[in-house]
Design an enzyme around this catalytic site. Structure first.
Site, PDB file in Angstrom:
ATOM      1  N   GLN A 161      33.970   4.019  -9.574  1.00  0.00           N
ATOM      2  CA  GLN A 161      33.970   4.487 -10.971  1.00  0.00           C
ATOM      3  C   GLN A 161      32.577   4.897 -11.416  1.00  0.00           C
ATOM      4  OE1 GLN A 161      36.326   5.399 -12.606  1.00  0.00           O
ATOM      5  NE2 GLN A 161      37.918   3.891 -12.948  1.00  0.00           N
ATOM      6  N   LYS A 162      31.579   4.091 -11.099  1.00  0.00           N
ATOM      7  CA  LYS A 162      30.225   4.338 -11.585  1.00  0.00           C
ATOM      8  C   LYS A 162      29.623   5.611 -10.986  1.00  0.00           C
ATOM      9  CE  LYS A 162      25.631   2.382 -12.032  1.00  0.00           C
ATOM     10  NZ  LYS A 162      24.798   1.210 -11.955  1.00  0.00           N
ATOM     11  N   PHE A 163      29.760   5.799  -9.680  1.00  0.00           N
ATOM     12  CA  PHE A 163      29.101   6.917  -9.016  1.00  0.00           C
ATOM     13  C   PHE A 163      30.043   8.047  -8.630  1.00  0.00           C
ATOM     14  CE2 PHE A 163      26.119   3.405  -7.857  1.00  0.00           C
ATOM     15  CZ  PHE A 163      25.034   3.891  -8.556  1.00  0.00           C
TER      16      PHE A 163
END
Length: 172
Positions: free
Chosen positions: A64-66
């Protein structure tokens, strides 16, 4: 020594040299992601990746973050968002351990556990452990046995808060 023995020894030496070159590539990547960083002349993150490289976060936290970036330019753009002159990190240091590198001809696969000690511009700090799985290819650009990153995968394993400069308390 027989020709077979000599060929086997030459093959083993070639694998050892390739493993060392892979270590050099990942060590330069980590050093260039450290803050502060003083790159050597002519050194850049872009030079460490193939044109069609993939960089992706995997697992519940990093997917999700990257997400997933493809292509050298997209990868470098994402990485630069975390590096000076961006005010994201005040300090950032990477340590690699639990290394495993397999070399087969002109491809290599490496696995590491990375510990990242990060201090942020907002004065928070954390230790992050991540599993790295990285595919490398022998560069077609030169004859110096340079290995380039083709597919970089990172998965966050855990994190913990920490203090960047505990000496401040001692000097107060």
């Amino acid at each position: 020594m027989t020709n077979t023995t000599i060929e086997a020894l030459l093959e083993r030496v070639a694998v050892l040299e390739a493993q060392n070159a892979v270590r050099k590539t990942i060590a330069r990547y980590m050093a260039l992601c450290d803050v502060p960083c003083a790159p050597l002349e002519g050194e850049s993150l872009a030079a460490l990746f193939t044109d069609d490289a993939v960089w992706e976060g995997i697992g519940p936290q990093y997917a999700q973050k990257f997400g997933r970036m493809q292509g050298r330019a997209a990868i470098v753009e994402m990485l630069q968002a975390y590096l000076p002159p961006s005010p994201h990190f005040s300090t950032n240091v990477h340590f690699l351990t639990s290394e495993h590198i397999e070399v087969r001809s002109d491809i290599a696969k490496g696995r590491w556990i990375m510990l990242q000690a990060s201090g942020y511009a907002d004065e928070k700090a954390e230790l992050i452990a991540a599993r790295l799985e990285i595919d490398f290819v022998l560069s077609p650009r030169d004859a110096h046995d340079e290995w380039l990153i083709r597919h970089f995968r990172t998965e966050r394993l855990f994190d913990a808060p920490w203090r960047v400069n505990p000496r401040k308390e001692l000097n107060a």
